[in-house]
Write an enzyme that holds these catalytic residues in place. Structure first.
Site, PDB file in Angstrom:
ATOM      1  N   CYS A  44       8.505  22.295  -1.153  1.00  0.00           N
ATOM      2  CA  CYS A  44       7.192  21.839  -1.400  1.00  0.00           C
ATOM      3  C   CYS A  44       6.742  20.448  -0.575  1.00  0.00           C
ATOM      4  O   CYS A  44       5.667  20.939   0.531  1.00  0.00           O
ATOM      5  CB  CYS A  44       6.432  21.383  -3.018  1.00  0.00           C
ATOM      6  SG  CYS A  44       6.973  23.035  -3.693  1.00  0.00           S
ATOM      7  N   ASP A 137     -17.487  34.384   3.928  1.00  0.00           N
ATOM      8  CA  ASP A 137     -18.572  34.442   3.068  1.00  0.00           C
ATOM      9  C   ASP A 137     -18.143  35.003   2.043  1.00  0.00           C
ATOM     10  O   ASP A 137     -18.301  35.046   0.800  1.00  0.00           O
ATOM     11  CB  ASP A 137     -18.794  36.081   3.454  1.00  0.00           C
ATOM     12  CG  ASP A 137     -17.549  36.695   3.695  1.00  0.00           C
ATOM     13  OD1 ASP A 137     -16.478  36.189   3.492  1.00  0.00           O
ATOM     14  OD2 ASP A 137     -17.889  38.054   3.933  1.00  0.00           O
TER      15      ASP A 137
END
Ligand code: BEZ
Length: 224
Positions: A44, A137
């Site tokens: 990570c 969108d």
């Protein structure tokens, strides 16, 4: 499960820049939400350092970045210093994108990002390395799920953003290993008679044993 074309679920979350409502945060931009199992873990740390370095490239493409990791905000703030040090980023500057604190894994569960195959030290299933690319969108355009033990390739994620943004506007698809500037393929639903109007730079038909004329290639127009 969020499927391609679904409106990405809205949610509120605590982050390193305060509380956000996801849909307000992304407004009408392209955005990427990418998840991590835990703070202070090696893969990570490498991934967030890489994304922080690539942040100007995402910004050029109008993409808002939002990370998630399953620890609290205080932990994230301390971890960011390690990420900056690991990635050799300017330490006096802030961090280029917020990180969601999902210490109770509520969002990880809601967005189905739990991987039953990989467990943490307490035997709990880990949050996987999910990537969601969301369009202006607010619909899901692409998702990837990697197990916690496999780091993602963020050059590939930039490449797919380029491909998604291009195919969103033009009647083209990107072939395997396509990169910005490479040859494109005309979508199967484009009629041959519409080609001169849609592709002023021309289309070449690649001949194949079947004799079918479905491999229609066109250069990338610099104006696209
Ligand atoms: C890591 O980030 O290194 C990691 C986290 C959880 C499981 C495996 C690897």
């Amino acid at each position: 499960m969020v499927n391609l074309g679904d409106t990405f679920p809205d949610f509120t979350a605590d982050t390193t820049i305060g509380k956000i409502r996801f849909h307000d945060f992304i407004k009408n931009s392209w955005s990427i939400l990418f998840a991590h199992p835990a703070d202070f873990t090696p893969v990570c740390t490498s991934e967030l350092g890489r994304v922080a370095k690539l942040a100007p490239e995402f910004e050029k493409r109008g993409v808002k970045l939002l990370a998630l990791s399953c620890d609290d905000v205080l932990s994230h703030e301390q971890w960011i210093e390690d990420i900056k040090s690991f990635a050799c980023l300017e330490t006096t500057k802030g961090f280029p994108f917020p990180i969601i604190a999902d210490e109770k894994r509520e969002l990880a569960v809601k967005l189905q990002m739990i991987d039953p195959e990989e467990k943490d030290k307490d035997g709990l299933p880990l949050t996987c390395r999910a990537v969601f690319v969301i369009g202006p969108d607010k619909k899901l355009k692409l998702s990837m799920l990697y197990p916690a033990s496999t780091g993602r390739n963020f050059d590939e994620i930039l490449r797919v953003v380029d491909a998604l943004q291009l195919t969103d506007k033009k009647h083209v698809a990107t072939p395997s290993d396509w990169k910005q500037g490479g040859e494109l393929m005309v979508l199967p639903d484009v009629k041959d008679e519409d080609i001169p109007k849609l592709f002023p730079l021309g289309v070449r038909y690649r001949q194949v044993p079947s004799g079918k004329q479905y491999l229609r290639l066109t250069p990338q127009d610099d104006r696209w």
